[in-house]
Design an enzyme around this catalytic site. Structure first.
Site, PDB file in Angstrom:
ATOM      1  N   ASP A 195      -2.623   5.657  -2.914  1.00  0.00           N
ATOM      2  CA  ASP A 195      -3.034   6.622  -1.885  1.00  0.00           C
ATOM      3  C   ASP A 195      -1.896   7.573  -1.550  1.00  0.00           C
ATOM      4  OD1 ASP A 195      -5.658   6.007  -1.549  1.00  0.00           O
ATOM      5  OD2 ASP A 195      -5.385   4.716   0.190  1.00  0.00           O
TER       6      ASP A 195
ATOM      7  N   ASP B 288     -14.252   1.812  -4.879  1.00  0.00           N
ATOM      8  CA  ASP B 288     -13.153   1.451  -3.987  1.00  0.00           C
ATOM      9  C   ASP B 288     -13.298   0.005  -3.502  1.00  0.00           C
ATOM     10  OD1 ASP B 288     -10.877   1.928  -2.488  1.00  0.00           O
ATOM     11  OD2 ASP B 288     -11.635   3.775  -1.626  1.00  0.00           O
ATOM     12  N   MET B 289     -12.230  -0.553  -2.951  1.00  0.00           N
ATOM     13  CA  MET B 289     -12.232  -1.925  -2.399  1.00  0.00           C
ATOM     14  C   MET B 289     -11.087  -1.968  -1.410  1.00  0.00           C
ATOM     15  SD  MET B 289     -10.891  -5.185  -2.415  1.00  0.00           S
ATOM     16  CE  MET B 289     -11.461  -6.845  -2.422  1.00  0.00           C
TER      17      MET B 289
ATOM     18  N   LYS C  58     -16.100   6.613  -8.383  1.00  0.00           N
ATOM     19  CA  LYS C  58     -14.849   6.029  -7.874  1.00  0.00           C
ATOM     20  C   LYS C  58     -15.250   4.795  -7.075  1.00  0.00           C
ATOM     21  CE  LYS C  58     -11.065   7.186  -4.660  1.00  0.00           C
ATOM     22  NZ  LYS C  58     -10.559   8.266  -3.798  1.00  0.00           N
TER      23      LYS C  58
ATOM     24  N   ASP D 172     -15.766   9.231   0.273  1.00  0.00           N
ATOM     25  CA  ASP D 172     -16.393   8.430   1.327  1.00  0.00           C
ATOM     26  C   ASP D 172     -17.137   9.298   2.348  1.00  0.00           C
ATOM     27  OD1 ASP D 172     -16.956   6.435   3.107  1.00  0.00           O
ATOM     28  OD2 ASP D 172     -14.878   5.835   3.449  1.00  0.00           O
TER      29      ASP D 172
ATOM     30  N   TRP E 107       0.853  -1.179   0.000  1.00  0.00           N
ATOM     31  CA  TRP E 107       0.000   0.000   0.000  1.00  0.00           C
ATOM     32  C   TRP E 107       0.900   1.245   0.000  1.00  0.00           C
ATOM     33  CZ3 TRP E 107      -0.232   3.893   3.775  1.00  0.00           C
ATOM     34  CH2 TRP E 107      -1.232   4.855   3.560  1.00  0.00           C
TER      35      TRP E 107
HETATM   36  C1  GLA Z   1      -9.360   4.500   0.165  1.00  0.00           C
HETATM   37  C2  GLA Z   1      -9.053   5.271  -1.084  1.00  0.00           C
HETATM   38  C3  GLA Z   1      -8.997   6.744  -0.766  1.00  0.00           C
HETATM   39  C4  GLA Z   1     -10.308   7.179  -0.164  1.00  0.00           C
HETATM   40  C5  GLA Z   1     -10.630   6.337   1.047  1.00  0.00           C
HETATM   41  C6  GLA Z   1     -12.026   6.610   1.565  1.00  0.00           C
HETATM   42  O1  GLA Z   1      -8.288   4.546   1.046  1.00  0.00           O
HETATM   43  O2  GLA Z   1      -7.877   4.833  -1.678  1.00  0.00           O
HETATM   44  O3  GLA Z   1      -8.709   7.486  -1.924  1.00  0.00           O
HETATM   45  O4  GLA Z   1     -11.319   7.073  -1.133  1.00  0.00           O
HETATM   46  O5  GLA Z   1     -10.547   4.957   0.769  1.00  0.00           O
HETATM   47  O6  GLA Z   1     -12.351   5.833   2.653  1.00  0.00           O
END
Ligand code: GLA
Length: 748
Positions: A548, A478-479, A476, A368, A200
């Site tokens: 991230d 996400d997972m 977007k 989020d 990560w």
């Molecule tokens: C992940 C994504 C971030 C953001 C957060 C939200 O970490 O990579 O860009 O969207 O979730 O919880």
């Protein structure tokens, strides 16, 4: 004619302008492999490329041919147990407990174009002239299983798409315990293996090692392709550089568990296989049923790693990614995640969006926190709007954002649920969890059982209801955690080995449903940044959140590493605040943008916190990107200087007609009194002159052979004090410089 069958020799020659791939029917009826590499002229037979010497202590499957052993025969789709002791391509467990099989050639067909599959990502053609597909049917008489190996050879792109399909035409149920998508047996082991690995926030760092006897492998068992190992591998010759030499690329067009491995045997043969990870995989194949492996894309370049990457960029960008956004410059976006986290109100969001509109941003993305009773520990799975944050729903906010002149985008994480959610309380059976075992949490969440179509439907309907009436342009997706204690209560005990694969098929099915409902949507895939960054995802989402980690210096490396296997348009790259939230580093706002321009560009901060001067800089950056994004996102990309091994990093994009180019040069840690710097440009027209930033004029030939000579302050520590005309390009740590080259004497 990219596929030729030589009836007499029973050989297939697949080729285009760049590559050749030759396979044959072996004396025992199975398939052998004769050649894969640079295009060679066709011959009636290449059978002399097959080794037939009698080796000590080898066993032979045909009594009459003691010099024919599978142990030293290069094969197309090998099995274990009948004289070959290496890693097999497949394994079928039969009712009597046997794993032995014997797939012999039955027939083949050669057709124009490429067949479509509904349920899995794959490369495609837009017209039948673009490719030819060879399908070879083999059969195993004892089990009655039919095996179809397919090969699509692209005419204009140096690529072959491969997959295998098993159909049980017998009477007994069988278990497929391994079903790799391809095998390539190279005749020698003089290869370096390149993988793209990390974690990560430091995804896809290139790692190179020489192959040696034994197995070299990467894999994922996380339920997603992962940031740890990317399902993309290069095999290159030790003397291959960015600019020259042979390089072979392999992309798995798949987003779940995978295995990629090269086994060098005692005779220096390198066997490369790639496919679904056989660990925990077991597919019940009842009579009449088929199993299709995901696709692997084999790419080849005789022109070094840049040549390989450029070919891959074209393939993934134009023949894997789909939809209306495929060929369109991507909108400059503003995302609120690093600015607000989950703590926001409609007004605070609009406040951020307003500033975005002022600087020229085109798309605002709400991240989020907008749904359920969302906290760090709750709310996932409840895709109804949190009215305390958005009193007028998603539509209410979307309308207001649209009224500012911005498109509206939104974040979802549809595969997840928190225990503290209405969905989990109502349907605890909807999660992947092993009965009587504890459930491990990741980010305080559990993974929904997407192998169960009912769960996928439930999430789909919730999302559609929340989005009702809202003008949404972008999602977007996400997972944010890996799968643990993988077990589905939807499937019986003897099909638990199918759950990882069925899960990812469920993910793909939700993408298909949402795209069918909202065909104009631009999807950006995300998985804690780049933890599910693969060719499979690109089929649905033409871009992915790269990482991230938004620090410019880290991103320089991550984007550089990503460029080996993925096109520039395929990753989101944002300017974020300083000190950077991940590494605490402060870099100039110019450098943050100079890195992020090479991607799907945007901002990830509250622009209201910038000074007036910085806002003017941002306005110019947005304007620059709008002017040049066609070139940057769709031009020909070259890596010039590797930031993993140099203090500096550099790359460039060149227009297809070579009339224009943009070079990015980046300083990591500065040094003093260093040697003179030359950046050897590539891809220019040697016969043309180029104007650099409207000032200097240099020949394309010079710029490539001698190089661009930046004025580098690191030659002298005080140089920056003596720079009245601003001619010094790099001033110190984290500085950067873009050069805009325009051809003059165009065509003369
Ligand atoms: C992940 C994504 C971030 C953001 C957060 C939200 O970490 O990579 O860009 O969207 O979730 O919880």
């Amino acid at each position: 004619m990219p596929v030729i069958f030589h009836e007499g020799a029973k050989e297939f020659h697949l080729f285009n302008q760049t590559l050749s791939y030759v396979l044959n029917v072996l004396p025992n009826g199975q398939l052998g492999q004769l050649y894969y590499g640079k295009r060679i002229r066709d011959r009636a037979s290449f059978s002399y490329l097959m080794e037939t010497s009698c080796r000590p202590i080898s066993s032979w499957p045909m009594k009459e041919l003691p010099n024919f052993s599978l142990e030293f025969t290069r094969q197309e789709y090998p099995s274990f147990g009948t004289t070959d002791f290496r890693q097999p391509a497949f394994e079928i467990n039969q009712p009597n407990g046997s794993h032995i099989s014997n797939f012999v050639y039955v027939s083949h067909s050669i057709t124009a174009g490429k067949p479509d599959w509904a349920h899995m990502p794959h490369s495609y053609v837009e017209s039948p002239e673009e490719a030819q597909t060879l399908e070879i049917v083999l059969a195993d008489a004892v089990t009655g299983v039919e095996l179809t190996l397919s090969y699509t050879v692209f005419e204009q792109i140096s690529a072959i798409a491969r997959s295998a399909k098993f159909t049980n035409k017998g009477t007994d149920p069988l278990r497929l315990e391994r079903a790799m998508s391809l095998c390539v047996d190279f005749p020698d082991d003089d290869f370096e293996w390149m993988q793209f690995s990390g974690a990560w926030a430091r995804e896809r760092a290139p790692k190179v090692r020489k192959l040696e006897m034994g197995v070299t492998a990467i894999e994922s068992m996380r339920g997603h392709s992962s940031s740890h190992e990317n399902p993309f591998v290069i095999l290159k010759r030790p003397n291959t550089t960015e600019a020259s030499g042979d390089a072979y690329g392999f992309h798995f067009v798949y987003s779940g568990n995978f295995l990629a491995q090269a086994e060098v045997d005692t005779f220096n043969v390198t066997r490369f296989t790639m496919g679904i990870n056989p660990r925990q995989f077991s597919w019940k194949l009842t009579p009449g049923e088929s199993f299709q492996t995901p696709e692997v894309l084999m790419t080849f370049s005789p022109d070094g790693l840049n040549g390989l990457s450029q070919n891959i960029h074209t393939l993934l960008r134009t023949r894997v990614a789909r939809g209306p956004w495929r060929d369109q410059p991507r909108p400059v976006l503003l995302n609120n995640w690093e600015a607000t986290g989950m703590e926001f109100t409609e007004e605070s969001i609009l406040n951020i969006a307003r500033k975005g509109a002022e600087v020229g941003v085109e798309l605002f993305v709400l991240d989020d926190g907008w749904f359920g009773h969302r906290t760090e520990f709750s709310g996932l799975g409840d895709w109804y709007v949190d009215k305390s944050k958005l009193p007028n729903g998603v539509k209410g906010l979307a309308d207001k954002v649209n009224a500012l002149g911005l498109k509206f985008g939104i974040w979802i994480e549809p595969e997840m649920v928190n225990e503290d959610s209405d969905l989990y309380r109502a349907h605890p059976e909807y999660v992947l969890a092993t009965p009587q075992r504890s459930m491990s949490l990741g980010r305080s969440q559990l993974v929904l059982d997407f192998s169960n179509p009912e769960v996928v439907d439930c999430i789909y309907h919730q999302l559609v209801e929340s989005f009702e009436g809202a003008n949404i342009s972008y999602i977007k997706w996400d997972m944010n955690r890996s799968i643990t204690e993988c077990y589905s209560r939807h499937w019986p005990a003897d099909q638990q080995g199918e759950v990882y694969h069925r899960y990812i098929l469920g993910v793909y099915s939700l993408y298909e449903k949402l795209l069918a409902k909202y065909p104009h949507l631009l999807f950006e895939s995300c998985s804690s940044g780049g933890c599910r960054f693969d060719a499979g995802m690109l089929y649905y989402a033409p871009q992915a959140w790269c990482s991230d980690d938004t620090d410019a210096m880290q991103r320089l490396r991550i984007q550089y590493g990503s460029s080996y296997g993925y096109p520039i348009s395929s990753w989101g790259a944002h300017v974020s605040e300083c000190p950077n939230q991940q590494v605490g580093r402060s870099t100039p706002i110019e450098t943050r943008a100079n890195v992020a321009f090479f991607g799907a560009f945007g901002y990830e901060m509250d622009l209201n916190e910038l000074t007036d001067e910085e806002i003017e800089v941002v306005k110019r950056q947005v304007q620059f990107m709008k002017e040049h994004r066609q070139l940057i996102q769709f031009g020909t990309f070259y890596r010039l200087m590797n930031p993993y091994t140099n203090d500096k990093g550099a790359w460039m994009v060149v227009a297809p007609d070579q009339s224009e180019a943009i070079v990015g040069l980046y300083q990591q840690m500065n040094q003093v009194n260093t040697g003179f710097l030359q950046v050897h440009l590539q891809g220019l027209n040697p016969d043309w002159d180029y104007e650099i930033d409207g000032k200097l004029v240099r020949g394309g030939d010079e710029l490539m052979s001698f190089g661009l000579m930046p004025q580098d302050a690191s030659a002298h520590p005080l140089a920056m004090l003596f720079d009245p005309d601003g001619s010094i390009d790099l001033m110190g740590d984290y500085d950067s410089k873009l050069y805009h080259l325009k051809a003059i004497h165009h065509g003369s």
